[in-house]
Write an enzyme that holds these catalytic residues in place. Structure first.
Site, short mmCIF file in Angstrom:
data_model
loop_
_atom_site.label_atom_id
_atom_site.label_comp_id
_atom_site.label_asym_id
_atom_site.label_seq_id
_atom_site.Cartn_x
_atom_site.Cartn_y
_atom_site.Cartn_z
N HIS A 93 0.12 -10.72 -1.68
CA HIS A 93 0.03 -9.34 -1.17
C HIS A 93 0.12 -9.37 0.35
CE1 HIS A 93 -1.55 -5.35 -0.25
NE2 HIS A 93 -1.26 -5.02 -1.50
N GLU A 161 6.86 -4.41 -1.88
CA GLU A 161 5.92 -3.58 -1.13
C GLU A 161 6.31 -3.60 0.34
OE1 GLU A 161 1.94 -5.09 -1.05
OE2 GLU A 161 2.63 -7.03 -0.37
#
Length: 244
Positions: A93, A161
């Site tokens: 992430h 993302e």
């Protein structure tokens, strides 16, 4: 095409008692839909959620150690996550890459550990605003993808993302999401022997009930990695309903 996945990343939110209450509220409000739901919660919440989530809702971790076991204080192993009932785990992430200086090599090592324990890694990739402004978002993201999947098997999910859209209220357009998802799918087809259409590619970045349908309607987007909106049961139900 694969079943869409609504992956709910709570980040560092909810105590175990709050997690239990959230799961009870979800059980009362959720009706079966087309999308698979997975709750990616803090490790301390996972034992509570394992016995409290509605049937069919999967469990997952937000990070995992790149080591199998040993003297790594504070780390959570893939075997620990699997034993508590997790199916998925996030690796790479952008917040881990930024705040903990995780490299592509570290991300790949974590993904390999996850797969070795029977977990499905959700490998996150995406560009910063300065990269996008240079028009280099595709090359950057695919380089990151290749580095983050080195030695990783094909049983994985990729989440695109864009860093500039995470927690900022800014959202990539549906066309932006599709551009990168299509490029990622093509790259995966070159990296693995599985059919390109079999891979699940998620979009993450300020996903909400009012934009999830248009983003996930794109041919190469198979769901969403949701942050802030995952904390509210009403928003989760609305997003699940939007993917019917």
């Amino acid at each position: 095409m694969s079943q869409p996945l609504l992956a709910l990343n709570w980040k560092m939110n909810k105590t175990p008692s709050e997690a239990r209450a959230w799961a009870a509220d979800l059980s009362s409000a959720l009706t079966p839909g087309n999308a698979e739901l997975a709750v990616l919660a803090p490790a301390i919440d996972l034992p509570v959620l394992a016995g409290a989530l509605p049937a069919g809702v999967a469990l997952g971790g937000q990070d995992v150690s790149r080591f199998a076991a040993g003297a790594y204080t504070g780390e959570i192993s893939a075997a620990m996550l699997r034993d508590v009932g997790a199916t998925y785990v996030i690796v790479g992430h952008s917040e881990r890459r930024t705040y903990h200086a995780e490299t592509d090599a570290v991300v790949a090592a974590k993904a390999r550990q996850a797969q070795a324990a029977g977990l499905i890694p959700i490998v996150c990739v995406g560009e910063s605003l300065d990269v996008r402004e240079r028009g280099a978002q595709v090359d950057f993201t695919l380089d990151q993808l290749r580095g983050s999947t080195e030695g990783v098997g094909e049983n994985l999910i990729v989440a695109y993302e864009p860093v500039w859209a995470i927690g900022t209220g800014k959202t990539a357009t549906a066309d932006d999401a599709e551009e990168l998802a299509a490029a990622i799918r093509e790259a995966l087809a070159g990296l693995y022997t599985a059919e390109a259409r079999s891979f699940r590619i998620l979009y993450g970045g300020s996903v909400k009930p009012d934009n999830i349908a248009s983003i996930c309607a794109q041919p190469n987007v198979n769901g969403a990695l949701v942050g802030g909106a995952s904390l509210n049961v009403a928003d989760v139900v609305a997003m699940s309903d939007a993917l019917r």
